[in-house]
Design an enzyme around this catalytic site. Sequence first.
Site, mmCIF file in Angstrom:
data_model
loop_
_atom_site.group_PDB
_atom_site.id
_atom_site.type_symbol
_atom_site.label_atom_id
_atom_site.label_comp_id
_atom_site.label_asym_id
_atom_site.label_seq_id
_atom_site.Cartn_x
_atom_site.Cartn_y
_atom_site.Cartn_z
ATOM 1 N N MET A 1 0.816 -1.209 0.000
ATOM 2 C CA MET A 1 0.000 0.000 0.000
ATOM 3 C C MET A 1 0.856 1.269 0.000
ATOM 4 O O MET A 1 2.060 1.222 0.216
ATOM 5 C CB MET A 1 -0.925 -0.007 1.213
ATOM 6 C CG MET A 1 -1.950 -1.134 1.201
ATOM 7 S SD MET A 1 -3.017 -1.152 2.659
ATOM 8 C CE MET A 1 -3.963 0.357 2.423
ATOM 9 N N HIS A 2 0.191 2.394 -0.255
ATOM 10 C CA HIS A 2 0.714 3.754 -0.030
ATOM 11 C C HIS A 2 1.736 4.248 -1.048
ATOM 12 O O HIS A 2 2.094 5.423 -1.030
ATOM 13 C CB HIS A 2 1.341 3.892 1.363
ATOM 14 C CG HIS A 2 0.533 3.316 2.482
ATOM 15 N ND1 HIS A 2 -0.752 3.716 2.745
ATOM 16 C CD2 HIS A 2 0.842 2.363 3.407
ATOM 17 C CE1 HIS A 2 -1.211 3.041 3.793
ATOM 18 N NE2 HIS A 2 -0.269 2.206 4.201
ATOM 19 N N ASP B 1 -2.625 -4.995 0.669
ATOM 20 C CA ASP B 1 -2.123 -6.281 1.156
ATOM 21 C C ASP B 1 -2.841 -6.798 2.397
ATOM 22 O O ASP B 1 -3.205 -7.981 2.470
ATOM 23 C CB ASP B 1 -0.608 -6.230 1.378
ATOM 24 C CG ASP B 1 -0.137 -4.998 2.149
ATOM 25 O OD1 ASP B 1 -0.977 -4.273 2.725
ATOM 26 O OD2 ASP B 1 1.080 -4.756 2.181
#
Length: 507
Positions: free
Chosen positions: A81-82, A240
């Site tokens: 992520m991110h 995830d």
Amino acid sequence: MPYLLGVDLGTSGTKTVLFKDDGSVVASKTIEYPLYQPKNGWAEQNPLDWWHATCETCKAVIAKSGINSKEIKGIGISGQMHGLVMLDKSGNVKRKSIIWCDQRTANECEEITQKVGAEKLIEITANPALTGFTASKILWVRNNEPENYAKCAHILLPKDYIRYMLTGEFATEVSDASGMQLLDVPKRQWSDEVLSKLGIDKSLLAKVYESPEATGAVNEKASELTGLAVGTIVAGGAGDNAAAAVGTGTVIDGKAFTTIGTSGVVFAHTSKLSIDPKGRVHTFCCAVPNAWHVMGVTQAAGLSLKWYRDNFCNAEIEVAKGIDKDPYYLMDQQAGRIPIGSEKLLYLPYLMGERTPHLDPNCRGVFFGLSAMHTKYHLLRAVMEGVTFSQRDSVEVLKEMGVSINEMLACGGGGSSPLWRQMLADSFNCPVKTVVSKEGPALGVAILAGTATGVYKSVEEGCNSVIKLNPSQNPIAENVSEYQKYYELYKSIYPALKNSFSKLASL
């Protein structure tokens, strides 16, 4: 027989797994790629490395399986992520992706908090401004690389870049988008207020879907590179942790999972939106439509045990080589001989500062109560119990928010330890189980792909059809009361040392 494909885009590599519709693995392939750290605290990856790994792993699993790729009904993508992926108007990558663990954006986090307001930010995005999240990375590029920002036409998350390369569609889904700090998490849509206050053009962002929705289909160019059939549906997929939740069946109220990897996570499903106004835990949209998940994070969970192993367990490492066992197996045996509470020795696992519940980058690891009678195995058990208590801190915050937990699944390396699972069961006072399948996120997004293509009627039905659990480890009544005494003391140590941690950091 319908087949489903799960692509799990991780930090160290991409793992692609081909499943039958009953969840059994047909073929699997992992390809690794580099991490770039041009400066201390920076972390970047090349999105083209992810794409090449996706192409090669897809070709490999199709070849291994011997099936016709037209038999694959759907594809799901899970991702770290991110991360920030910036494309120009031709769809070309403008710079390496600044990924989740990059820490360069402290100034931008202050900028976000100042422009949006701390309370308003948590109210809308369900989280305080954090260096790991995507919004601060966008501002960093704007502040430090204006030429790249000026040429940016599309902003995507890592897994959504793979979706674009497969389908040509600019799309994301709610679970991963929740970690950008630009999504209105309660409303499950981009926040016009946050975007306006930060001066980010909404047209840069992808269309938002629910995780089990169809978001596009494999195009001819991607088919040539991957071996996938033209027209194969690509589902929304998930970040995830949200993907791992589906892959473990954590999709109804009362269910949660604990992951003891390098860091530690306590992740609970809730159909009722709940946001911690203190920002101690993350609230994100989950992969089940109209539901959310709440997640507490321990910075140094398995890392604490690895640190202890590497520095104090050379003998166990050498013996393990000789008998072809994992050193952790031998460490488990030794820790199991020490009584609960390690004979009045406690450990605070703050080797890397802490997220939940303290949000304190300055706190550090502590052994409390060390005596001349303690051996290295007392310290070993204290480390395992301290990590367990840190995970319980997350559980207690979730309970405070009204999130119920009746059953806990144990995942990650720590979840493979029977001793650690029993510690969790006794400390949390609830049954702890493990999932038969070890595929986690890849299985989770395969279930989402099955839902998108009608193989399953819903995410919940897909999990019921596919997820199989091992027998639970139940709490032992006398252990529960014993752990409770030590946990109460554990909770009192951080407040007593908070100012001292701050002074230590300033030396």
